[in-house]
Design an enzyme around this catalytic site. Structure first.
Site, PDB file in Angstrom:
ATOM      1  N   HIS A 150       8.609  -0.649  35.090  1.00  0.00           N
ATOM      2  CA  HIS A 150       7.958  -0.917  36.367  1.00  0.00           C
ATOM      3  C   HIS A 150       8.114   0.281  37.307  1.00  0.00           C
ATOM      4  CE1 HIS A 150       7.861  -3.092  40.450  1.00  0.00           C
ATOM      5  NE2 HIS A 150       6.623  -2.867  40.066  1.00  0.00           N
TER       6      HIS A 150
ATOM      7  N   HIS B  64      13.568  -5.231  40.523  1.00  0.00           N
ATOM      8  CA  HIS B  64      12.708  -6.383  40.824  1.00  0.00           C
ATOM      9  C   HIS B  64      12.797  -7.416  39.717  1.00  0.00           C
ATOM     10  CE1 HIS B  64      11.091  -2.492  42.247  1.00  0.00           C
ATOM     11  NE2 HIS B  64      11.245  -3.116  43.408  1.00  0.00           N
TER      12      HIS B  64
HETATM   13 FE1  FES Z   1      12.330  -2.843  37.220  1.00  0.00          FE
HETATM   14 FE2  FES Z   1      10.702  -3.036  39.310  1.00  0.00          FE
HETATM   15  S1  FES Z   1      11.833  -1.293  38.640  1.00  0.00           S
HETATM   16  S2  FES Z   1      11.200  -4.567  37.854  1.00  0.00           S
END
Ligand code: FES
Length: 132
Positions: free
Chosen positions: A62, A81
């Site tokens: 992500h 997140h």
């Molecule tokens: Fe891992 Fe956003 S950086 S869920």
């Protein structure tokens, strides 16, 4: 098709590993951290004589936060997140914001037990190509 020539990096020897205890590694270069885990049960994509060796990037797909291993459910989890990835299912995403599975590092094990990373199956976070 794009052809990529991956480096073959020696990561460890079988005797260095304890079941369900992740070993910190890097592949294909020092800017790409990961973990090597002997799961103790045969899994899809698992390497070695017991088919239970896996290795993954620990950069969350992500936004690149560092993933942490949880030996209770054998997931890699993100403190950013909260995305979660299944180490027993080739890095399949279980939950969260990431839009791809976790890059799995392909492994080869020789007769002496030396474990070598020989490629990866998804794009490592922050890169336009896995091998620069
Ligand atoms: Fe891992 Fe956003 S950086 S869920």
């Amino acid at each position: 098709a794009a052809r990529v020539s991956y480096p073959a990096n020696r990561l460890a020897n079988l005797k260095d590993l304890t079941v369900n205890e992740p070993l910190q590694i890097a592949y294909p270069d020092s800017d790409s951290p990961g973990v090597l885990i002997k799961l103790g049960t045969r899994v899809p994509g698992g390497a070695g004589p017991d088919g239970d060796l896996v290795a993954y990037s620990t950069l969350c797909p992500h936004k690149g936060f560092p993933l942490a291993y949880d030996g209770r459910d054998r997931t890699l989890s993100c403190p950013g997140h909260f995305s979660r990835f299944d180490t027993e299912k080739e890095g399949q995403q279980i939950w969260g914001h990431a839009t791809q599975n976790l890059p799995m590092f392909r492994l080869a094990v020789d007769a002496a037990g030396d474990i070598t990373a020989v490629g990866t199956d998804e794009l490592i976070y922050g890169r336009t190509r896995n091998v620069l």
